[in-house]
Design an enzyme around this catalytic site. Structure first.
Site, short mmCIF file in Angstrom:
data_model
loop_
_atom_site.label_atom_id
_atom_site.label_comp_id
_atom_site.label_asym_id
_atom_site.label_seq_id
_atom_site.Cartn_x
_atom_site.Cartn_y
_atom_site.Cartn_z
N ASP A 335 0.70 -1.23 0.12
CA ASP A 335 -0.07 0.10 -0.07
C ASP A 335 0.81 1.31 0.03
O ASP A 335 1.92 1.01 0.39
CB ASP A 335 -0.90 0.21 1.28
CG ASP A 335 -2.06 -0.74 1.20
OD1 ASP A 335 -2.45 -1.15 0.16
OD2 ASP A 335 -2.29 -1.37 2.21
N ASP A 641 -4.94 -3.30 4.99
CA ASP A 641 -5.23 -2.95 6.15
C ASP A 641 -6.69 -3.12 6.36
O ASP A 641 -7.23 -3.24 7.70
CB ASP A 641 -4.76 -1.56 6.72
CG ASP A 641 -4.93 -0.40 5.56
OD1 ASP A 641 -5.80 -0.76 4.42
OD2 ASP A 641 -4.35 0.60 5.41
N ASP A 645 -9.42 -6.45 2.43
CA ASP A 645 -8.05 -6.87 2.19
C ASP A 645 -7.97 -8.34 2.28
O ASP A 645 -6.86 -8.83 1.89
CB ASP A 645 -7.00 -6.11 2.58
CG ASP A 645 -6.88 -4.61 1.93
OD1 ASP A 645 -7.55 -4.53 0.82
OD2 ASP A 645 -6.37 -3.59 2.61
P1 ATP Z 1 -3.41 3.43 -0.25
O1 ATP Z 1 -4.07 2.07 -0.90
O2 ATP Z 1 -2.16 3.89 -0.90
O3 ATP Z 1 -3.23 3.27 1.34
P2 ATP Z 1 -5.43 4.74 0.36
O4 ATP Z 1 -6.25 3.50 0.75
O5 ATP Z 1 -5.50 5.87 1.30
O6 ATP Z 1 -4.28 4.57 -0.34
P3 ATP Z 1 -8.36 5.50 -0.34
O7 ATP Z 1 -8.35 5.64 1.28
O8 ATP Z 1 -8.89 4.26 -0.79
O9 ATP Z 1 -6.85 5.35 -0.72
O10 ATP Z 1 -8.47 6.76 -1.02
C1 ATP Z 1 -8.82 6.78 -2.51
C2 ATP Z 1 -9.25 8.26 -2.75
O11 ATP Z 1 -10.37 8.38 -2.10
C3 ATP Z 1 -8.14 9.22 -2.43
O12 ATP Z 1 -7.38 9.45 -3.55
C4 ATP Z 1 -9.15 10.64 -2.27
O13 ATP Z 1 -9.33 11.26 -3.37
C5 ATP Z 1 -10.10 9.96 -1.70
N1 ATP Z 1 -10.18 10.11 -0.27
C6 ATP Z 1 -9.47 9.46 0.70
N2 ATP Z 1 -9.85 9.71 1.98
C7 ATP Z 1 -11.09 10.39 1.88
C8 ATP Z 1 -11.94 10.98 2.75
N3 ATP Z 1 -11.87 10.73 3.98
N4 ATP Z 1 -13.12 11.49 2.30
C9 ATP Z 1 -13.29 11.49 1.03
N5 ATP Z 1 -12.50 11.16 0.16
C10 ATP Z 1 -11.32 10.54 0.47
#
Ligand code: ATP
Length: 943
Positions: A335, A641, A645
């Protein structure tokens, strides 16, 4: 508050009570217990832990020590020896078997304890409402009456009656064996409902797979349903691994072979005219000589030491086989957020569409260099709007603040963020530009919310504006949010172009939108989110790479391990971060989740080999990725996480969960849990995995030659030595062989498990998963060393015997002295040889003579025991040994030292061969890469 009956809670049919009755019955309220009452109850009922039944694990371990075909052969040998009147020999064999079993048992027992202790290293927490405040507390402190908050991914801390649910489903397989998650509800169920049908109860130890809910705890610890069947529970402390299993297989084959050769020896001896008793003894000696008795203990201990070292380097092993598999890991899929980056989000750029028609020129970009969040920084709290912030930007910041669950906290003068860092960044940005968080939230109370999910990539809230109007605020990934706006193609293209510009700098971009709703609306439903939104703007935030992740990625590349980044972020953001991390070269290929789902399995298999950045990935894509890589023959480690997953973590050869941010579900599914969520710890675990394997190879390369050598000594003796006065001559007796095998071999091989890392441990390619542990190297070593040892021991035996006899010593005394000299030579051989086993590639001078003091502890102990063997009278009775004069020690030492030059030559030859092979491979790879460039294919980002 009335004193409720806390236990036994089983007397109450909680599922048959309405929720409100359950609350009052247990003496609690929706606002939870006050702290002092919770403390009192904890005192009364004890901690919320289930005592796991230790059961017969010690007995089972003991049985495993004895239940070994090799031990059976030894026991049979002892029985035969006693039956033939050789009581002392029989007793010594028995004593040695007992000693060996005891050593093995103690070591394995300690090893299994060490592994059991790992269970406690991943802390279990629960979210409870105490005195009206949500609080994360250790799961062990949950008490009856606590109101707990349940979310997807949580492990339910105790048995609880549900108070409210929203799509709540729980995986209760731990309790009921039913693998399909059960839908939860609040309504009363019939009194006689079976455990699996008590839909309004949440059971401790089961997992929330989706939805949210609150519940009041009715039973904790041993009083829970799971606690009552805890005698049937076994934590995963399996101490068998593919390696120990394959070694057991080798052991079985070896036993058959050894018994066959032993019978052959008996036949040869009889043919040569040995008395039957001596022929039998020769056969027994051979069996004893050839069996590597100490080996199983050495393997288990090496693995356990590896587990402990990995835990110290913040990778907690949940399943022992992972220790080995880590050493052959070829691909790590990680990730991005929090693992490769710091998960410290800071808004750096804002953008609002230009007033007038969307799709017009440009829009307003607003660089917020000063919006960095610094704990000690001056925060502009509320008050007058900063004069240079346009109203459109303020509207954007306000929306970002309201559609948000994070808060700014101030502990001891230092400002911090509670909640999701992405949301925290929005709060900080608003605050810094003069939009007061508290006041804004007070003026726009929230009526309902759709929480953020990685699948939808957006979050929405329904708020009431000061004038009473209702507004929905929505924020999320631009693609997702734009879908709900009224923008036309051109308008969207213009916004996406701006997103690209921000993402190219490695920024995570959130789009924020709003739409008015009827004054009567009190809740959100799906249809409300489908359209009619006005885009307020974009917020771009940076999340710097972890510096140690950059180093770790480089180290992995040097070690021939491919690192792939998997993220929910935008493609361009992902690629930019990938470049910053050194994961890919400039302009490398990256793949989107949507593209991934379009490819067939075969196409995907081909594509994953050359793609290292995957963006907008959903959990189900992760599973396909792992499968595609595995189909290409790779050993894959995958991090995760979230609750979704779990399938990918289970499918991966090494599932890696995050100890801090990971859900209980992901930890449950994982083989390894990182206690610091840091990519660098995966690299450390791989390094330790390789070291464990190396050290096992060293132990084998040390143990096996001794066994073969002793067997050869006997073979040569039985086939060629004379029979003097009816008694066949033997350079070493059966019990003496046992002495060498158990005392010397164990004392010297155990310290090898503590040997330092090989210098090249992370500069060579991963081990082939199927590669036999009895490699060519081990086999060649075994033969060379065994032959040398045989020649030395037999030569010295003959030399001592005949020179003593010639010097007028009585034949019997000379015989015992010569045997003692032969044993001493073998022991000294082992001492010099073990120094050569400390490194697989380098000489001991090169790795440093004193880098592993345990070796010298082993050598010291062995020399003391050997002096006993030679000079202590009771040893003379037991082992038939005799005192040696000084010159015999000197000759033995000189003969034993012959191993040093031989090993130097062997090492030189082997290193040269490997160097040449590596050069050949490099040349082939270079020409392959050249050919690829020609074809215009992707450039590999690392050698
Ligand atoms: P990684 O897979 O690298 O850990 P991540 O799991 O943090 O990334 P996500 O959390 O799925 O990725 O986020 C994907 C997209 O969703 C982000 O690019 C952002 O645009 C949007 N995003 C992330 N957090 C929020 C939130 N709290 N509220 C609204 N949109 C969000």
């Amino acid at each position: 508050m009335s004193q409720p009956a806390l236990s036994p809670s089983t007397a109450v049919a909680w599922h048959h009570l309405p929720a409100s009755d359950a609350l009052s019955r247990i003496g609690s309220a929706e606002t939870g217990l006050p702290d002092d009452e919770a403390a009192r109850r904890l005192e009364e009922v004890g901690p919320n832990v289930i005592q796991r039944a230790k059961g017969d694990s010690a007995l089972k371990l003991l049985f495993r020590q004895i239940n070994d075909p090799l031990i059976y052969v030894l026991l049979a040998a002892a029985a035969i020896a006693i039956a033939m009147g050789e009581a002392i020999d029989g007793a010594v064999v028995l004593a040695v078997v007992v000693l060996n079993t005891a050593i093995g048992f103690v070591q394995e027992f300690r090893a299994s304890k060490a592994i059991e202790a790992l269970v406690g290293m991943v802390p279990q927490t629960a979210t409870a409402v105490r005195g009206g405040q949500r609080r994360v507390i250790p799961a062990a402190e949950v008490v009856p009456g606590d109101v707990v908050v349940l979310e997807a991914g949580d492990k339910i801390p105790a048995d609880a009656r549900l108070l409210s649910v929203k799509n709540l489903r729980a995986d209760e397989s731990a309790l009921t064996g039913e693998s399909v998650p059960s839908d939860k509800q609040v309504g009363v169920v019939p009194e006689d409902a079976a455990v699996g049908d008590r839909k309004n109860l949440a059971f401790g130890g089961t997992l929330v797979t989706s939805g949210t809910g609150t519940a009041v705890v009715v039973a904790t610890g041993g009083a829970t349903e799971l606690g009552r069947i805890s005698s049937m529970l076994r934590e995963a402390t399996e101490i068998e691994t593919p390696l120990t299993r394959s070694m057991a297989r080798v052991g079985r084959v070896l036993t058959v072979a050894i018994v066959a050769v032993a019978l052959l020896i008996v036949g040869v001896a009889l043919l040569r005219g040995y008395p039957p008793v001596d022929a039998m003894l020769a056969g027994i000696s051979l069996a004893v000589a050839a069996i590597p008795e100490g080996l199983p203990a050495i393997i288990t201990i090496s693995l356990a030491i590896g587990v402990q070292r990995m835990a110290r380097r913040r990778a907690v092993i949940r399943k022992l086989p992972a220790v080995e598999t880590l050493g052959s890991t070829a691909v790590i899929c990680s990730d991005k957020t929090g693992t490769l980056t710091r998960n410290e989000m800071t808004v750096r750029a804002l953008w609002t569409p230009s007033s007038g028609a969307p799709g017009g020129e440009g829009g307003e970009a607003f660089e917020v260099a000063g919006v960095g969040y610094a704990p000690e920084g001056e925060l502009r709290r509320g008050g007058a709007p900063a004069p240079d912030v346009p109203e459109a930007v303020r509207a954007l910041l306000r929306a970002g603040l309201l559609c948000n669950d994070a808060c700014m906290t101030c502990k001891g003068g230092a400002h911090g963020i509670e909640g999701d860092p992405t949301e925290g960044a929005l709060v900080v940005a608003a605050q810094k530009l003069g939009v007061d968080a508290e006041a804004t939230r007070r003026e726009h109370p929230r009526l309902d919310a759709v929480p953020f999910s990685s699948e939808r990539q957006l979050m929405a809230t329904l708020n009431q504006a000061p004038g009473g109007e209702r507004v929905i605020f929505m924020k999320g990934a631009p693609e997702a949010v734009l879908g709900g706006t009224a923008l036309d193609e051109a308008g969207r293209a213009q916004v996406m172009a701006q997103v690209e510009r921000m993402a190219a700098q490695g920024m995570r971009v959130l789009a924020v939108a709003a739409r008015p709703l009827d004054r009567s609306a009190a809740a959100l439903d799906e249809a409300d989110l489908a359209g009619g939104f006005e885009l307020l703007g974009l917020e771009g935030m940076i999340d710097p790479p972890r510096p140690e992740a950059i180093d770790a990625i480089k180290a992995c590349h040097d070690a021939g391990i491919t690192v792939k980044m998997i993220t929910g972020d935008h493609l361009t953001t992902a690629r930019a971060i990938g470049e910053q991390l050194g994961l890919v070269g400039e302009g490398a290929r990256a793949m989107n989740g949507t593209e991934l789902s379009r490819l067939s399995d075969d196409e995907l298999r081909a594509a994953v080999a050359s793609t290292h950045v995957f963006a907008r990935v959903a959990p189900e894509h992760k599973l396909r990725l792992v499968k595609a890589l595995q189909a290409g023959g790779e050993v894959v480690a995958m991090t995760g996480d979230g609750v979704n997953d779990a399938p990918a973590l289970k499918q991966a050869n090494i599932g890696v969960a995050m100890g801090i941010t990971g859900t209980a579900v992901s930890k449950e599914a994982a083989d390894v849990v990182l206690t610091d969520d840091n990519f660098a710890s995966i690299r450390a675990a791989v390094e330790e995995g390789r070291r464990v394997y190396d050290n096992l190879v060293k132990a084998l390369a040390f143990v096996l030659p001794t066994n073969l050598g002793e067997a050869l000594i006997l073979l040569v003796a039985v086939m060629t030595f004379p029979i003097l006065g009816g008694t066949p001559m033997m350079p070493i007796t059966a019990v003496q062989i046992l002495w060498v095998n158990l005392v010397a071999t164990v004392a010297l091989s155990l310290p090898l498990a503590f040997e330092a890392m090989e210098k090249d441990v992370m500069s060579r390619p991963p081990r082939e998963p199927g590669a036999p542990i009895l490699s060519r190297f081990v086999l060649v070593r075994t033969v060379i060393v065994a032959v040398l040892m045989t020649a030395g021991a037999i030569g010295l035996f003959l030399y001592e015997y005949f020179s003593e006899v010639r010097g007028g010593v009585v034949s019997d005394v000379a015989y015992r002295e010569a045997q003692t000299a032969a044993v001493t030579t073998v022991v000294l051989f082992q001492i010099f040889y073990v120094l050569n086993c400390r490194s697989l590639r380098d000489s001991m001078l090169k790795i440093g003579l004193f880098t592993n003091p345990w070796i010298y502890v082993g050598i010291g102990a062995l020399l003391a025991l050997q002096l006993c063997f030679v000079y202590a009278p009771f040893m003379h009775t037991l082992f038939g040994s005799a005192p040696l004069p000084l010159d015999a020690w000197i000759t033995s030492t000189l003969v034993a030292m012959s191993i040093l030059p031989v090993m130097s030559v062997e090492r030189w030859w082997r290193n040269r061969r490997e160097r040449r092979a590596a050069e050949g491979a490099r040349r082939a790879a270079a020409s392959e890469a050249g050919a690829m460039m020609h074809r215009g294919g992707a450039t590999p980002s690392h050698p």
